[in-house]
Design an enzyme around this catalytic site. Structure first.
Site, mmCIF file in Angstrom:
data_model
loop_
_atom_site.group_PDB
_atom_site.id
_atom_site.type_symbol
_atom_site.label_atom_id
_atom_site.label_comp_id
_atom_site.label_asym_id
_atom_site.label_seq_id
_atom_site.Cartn_x
_atom_site.Cartn_y
_atom_site.Cartn_z
ATOM 1 N N LYS A 125 0.742 -1.072 0.162
ATOM 2 C CA LYS A 125 0.164 0.134 0.193
ATOM 3 C C LYS A 125 0.896 0.968 0.698
ATOM 4 C CE LYS A 125 -4.638 1.043 0.704
ATOM 5 N NZ LYS A 125 -5.608 0.827 -0.259
ATOM 6 N N ASP A 165 -7.416 4.566 -4.721
ATOM 7 C CA ASP A 165 -7.610 4.721 -3.181
ATOM 8 C C ASP A 165 -8.272 6.083 -3.135
ATOM 9 O OD1 ASP A 165 -7.997 2.661 -0.305
ATOM 10 O OD2 ASP A 165 -7.244 4.492 0.003
HETATM 11 P P1 NDP Z 1 -12.954 7.954 -2.288
HETATM 12 O O1 NDP Z 1 -12.022 9.221 -2.173
HETATM 13 O O2 NDP Z 1 -13.844 7.825 -4.048
HETATM 14 O O3 NDP Z 1 -13.878 8.343 -1.671
HETATM 15 C C1 NDP Z 1 -14.301 8.538 -0.246
HETATM 16 C C2 NDP Z 1 -15.486 8.909 0.457
HETATM 17 O O4 NDP Z 1 -15.534 8.815 1.203
HETATM 18 C C3 NDP Z 1 -15.705 10.232 -0.122
HETATM 19 O O5 NDP Z 1 -16.908 10.212 0.052
HETATM 20 C C4 NDP Z 1 -14.781 11.172 0.741
HETATM 21 O O6 NDP Z 1 -15.990 12.281 1.262
HETATM 22 C C5 NDP Z 1 -15.314 9.919 2.316
HETATM 23 N N1 NDP Z 1 -14.428 9.994 3.362
HETATM 24 C C6 NDP Z 1 -12.914 9.992 2.760
HETATM 25 N N2 NDP Z 1 -12.296 10.166 3.943
HETATM 26 C C7 NDP Z 1 -13.564 10.045 4.551
HETATM 27 C C8 NDP Z 1 -12.903 10.949 6.705
HETATM 28 N N3 NDP Z 1 -11.908 10.954 7.542
HETATM 29 N N4 NDP Z 1 -14.780 11.120 6.864
HETATM 30 C C9 NDP Z 1 -15.913 10.913 6.005
HETATM 31 N N5 NDP Z 1 -16.232 10.711 5.417
HETATM 32 C C10 NDP Z 1 -14.863 10.250 4.322
HETATM 33 O O7 NDP Z 1 -12.439 7.070 -2.232
HETATM 34 P P2 NDP Z 1 -12.954 5.208 -2.577
HETATM 35 O O8 NDP Z 1 -14.725 5.041 -2.814
HETATM 36 O O9 NDP Z 1 -12.043 4.662 -3.325
HETATM 37 O O10 NDP Z 1 -12.664 5.035 -1.311
HETATM 38 C C11 NDP Z 1 -13.336 4.072 -0.009
HETATM 39 C C12 NDP Z 1 -12.499 3.121 0.849
HETATM 40 O O11 NDP Z 1 -13.075 1.937 0.152
HETATM 41 C C13 NDP Z 1 -11.322 3.817 1.792
HETATM 42 O O12 NDP Z 1 -11.645 2.481 3.162
HETATM 43 C C14 NDP Z 1 -11.132 3.023 0.535
HETATM 44 O O13 NDP Z 1 -9.695 1.802 0.709
HETATM 45 C C15 NDP Z 1 -11.905 1.327 0.424
HETATM 46 N N6 NDP Z 1 -11.630 0.461 -0.315
HETATM 47 C C16 NDP Z 1 -11.724 1.027 -1.994
HETATM 48 C C17 NDP Z 1 -11.120 0.515 -3.115
HETATM 49 C C18 NDP Z 1 -11.428 0.654 -4.788
HETATM 50 O O14 NDP Z 1 -11.256 0.006 -5.533
HETATM 51 N N7 NDP Z 1 -11.336 2.129 -4.712
HETATM 52 C C19 NDP Z 1 -10.351 -1.169 -3.172
HETATM 53 C C20 NDP Z 1 -10.672 -1.821 -2.053
HETATM 54 C C21 NDP Z 1 -11.579 -0.802 -0.379
HETATM 55 P P3 NDP Z 1 -15.063 14.066 0.275
HETATM 56 O O15 NDP Z 1 -15.912 13.456 -0.739
HETATM 57 O O16 NDP Z 1 -15.594 14.661 1.562
HETATM 58 O O17 NDP Z 1 -13.554 13.211 0.415
#
Ligand code: NDP
Length: 443
Positions: A125, A165
């Site tokens: 990672k 991510d």
């Molecule tokens: P994105 O950046 O596309 O979206 C993240 C979302 O979560 C956004 O809506 C963001 O809000 C919100 N968010 C992020 N940090 C916080 C926080 N500290 N408090 C509240 N809301 C928060 O990321 P992903 O959708 O790709 O990833 C989401 C999760 O899934 C993570 O844990 C990631 O590690 C996991 N994941 C992702 C994969 C992938 O293929 N993308 C694969 C496996 C796991 P805002 O718009 O305000 O930033």
């Protein structure tokens, strides 16, 4: 003292201040007790000490210049955790909260998740404390170029293949890929999540969210239930959340909540996903705008989506976003299943409470493995110099997710924890990696 307790004690002493890494290691190691007790070779060969110590941790300076000509310095990370079963594989997180401990927790989890997919990928990672939010495209490009100017030394199609991510989407992957190609002259599958015009895989964008729902469906079906007619609460409004909402709706559920880091929306008639996609993917704006599309919806800047009555809860935003109070609200509201789209979104106490109260619980390393599995399918297509159809990738993804559910459920049952997928996923993921490490000698 047990081997697991001893290893955890040493890990905490050797990695001070890395609370999330400690949390992830504790969660995994404690659930491995039955398999460790049954196999003395693991202790004899220091498997736990080796599997919790990354092969290497790379930290570097990332200088870049903003649109006003001012120089900034961020910190870059890549933790190459374990390559016993394949090249290191795992995303790059760009978020101001990123520390070495965050990357180590994610890299550690990634080892077991990647193993569960059944595909030949090791765990790693990376990322940076850079915040892409509010930056211009040129500033993001400057950062990505500077980041890759150092990272390229440590990665490669057969060595380490990073992906997206939080904060790293198609735009950032494109900038990083261009820089890698420019420096090395190699046109190879060194990153996944690439655009479709330059080696990306169809269905990769949808994969984590869709995969989450395929696994949730398999889990519900094994207990005589289905998603049809269920109400779902989803947190997040990013890549995972959006495609989880899309597939949940396609499978007959009604999604009533989504959130971003400022607040959350409740739409009792079902979220208008086209509106969310426009706000988040096109305008890169905040969910406060959702009211302009659906005046009858509600927006809240405090509390969590889990207070809303739902049958299925899908945390898809970030770590530790579903706490004990949230778990109590879910149980009180007769929620039947929780499946983690994000990595470690449920705190340890909340997980324990949910499982104790009979809620079907799918941990992230099983439930969100569809993203990395499809990334591995992207690697296969790049190696073959072929592109598969959407249906071909989606069908494989579906098969992989059902298989992950079955493996985790079988391992849980074998070791006396029937229906506990936390234990089952950890044991099934661990066994393959540990046995490969045993076969390869003390390295
Ligand atoms: P994105 O950046 O596309 O979206 C993240 C979302 O979560 C956004 O809506 C963001 O809000 C919100 N968010 C992020 N940090 C916080 C926080 N500290 N408090 C509240 N809301 C928060 O990321 P992903 O959708 O790709 O990833 C989401 C999760 O899934 C993570 O844990 C990631 O590690 C996991 N994941 C992702 C994969 C992938 O293929 N993308 C694969 C496996 C796991 P805002 O718009 O305000 O930033």
């Amino acid at each position: 003292m047990s081997y697991v307790s001893e290893t955890l004690e040493q890990l905490i002493a050797k990695n001070p201040g890395e609370a999330e890494f400690h949390q992830a290691a504790r969660e995994v190691l404690e659930s491995l007790e039955p398999v460790i007790d049954a196999n003395p070779a693991y202790r004899k060969n220091a498997i736990l000490e080796r599997i919790t110590e990354p092969d290497r941790q790379i930290m570097f300076r990332v200088p870049w210049i903003d649109d006003k000509g001012v120089a900034h310095v961020n910190r870059g990370f890549r933790v190459q955790f374990n390559n016993a079963i394949g090249p290191y594989k795992g995303g790059l997180r760009l978020h101001p909260s990123v520390t070495l401990g965050t990357i180590k927790f994610l890299g550690f989890e990634q080892i077991f998740k990647n193993s569960l997919t059944g595909l030949p990928i090791g765990g790693g990672k990376g990322g940076s404390d850079f915040d892409p939010k509010g930056k211009s495209d040129r500033e993001v490009f400057e950062f990505c170029r500077s980041f890759m100017t150092e990272l390229y030394k440590y990665i490669g199609a057969d060595v380490d293949v990073p992906a997206g991510d939080i904060g790293t989407g198609a735009r950032e992957i494109g900038f990083m890929y261009g820089t890698y190609k420019k420096i090395t002259g190699l046109y190879e599958g060194v990153l996944t999540g690439k655009g479709l015009t330059y080696g990306g895989s169809l269905a990769r964008t949808e994969a984590t969210g869709y995969g989450l729902l395929y696994l949730t469906q398999a889990m519900l079906e094994a207990h005589g239930q289905s998603l049809k007619g269920k109400t779902a609460a989803i947190s997040g409004a990013g890549n995972v959340a959006i495609y989880a909402a899309e597939k949940a709706t396609a499978l007959g559920a009604k999604v009533v909540t989504m959130s971003d880091s400022n607040g959350w929306i409740y739409d009792k008639d079902g979220i208008d996903l086209a509106a969310v996609k426009e706000i988040k993917e096109v305008k890169r704006a905040r969910l406060t705008e959702y009211k302009n599309y659906r005046p009858k919806s509600e927006y809240s800047a405090s509390g969590h989506v889990w207070q809303v009555k739902c049958d299925v809860a899908l945390p898809c935003a970030t770590q530790n976003e579903l706490n004990l109070d949230d778990a109590k609200a879910l149980v009180k509201n007769k929620c039947t299943a929780v499946a983690e789209g994000a990595n470690m979104p449920t705190t340890a106490e909340a997980t324990e409470y949910l499982i104790k109260n009979g809620i079907l619980f799918a941990p992230g390393k099983a439930a969100n493995a569809g993203g990395v599995a499809t990334s591995a399918l992207e690697m296969s297509q790049n190696s073959q110099r072929l592109n598969w159809t959407f249906e071909e990738v989606d069908t494989r993804l579906h098969g992989i997710m059902v298989n992950i559910y079955r493996q985790a459920a079988a391992a849980a049952e074998k070791y006396g924890h029937k229906d506990n997928l936390v234990v089952g996923a950890n044991i099934a993921g661990f066994t393959k990696v540990a046995d490969a490490m045993l076969a390869q000698g003390i390295q």
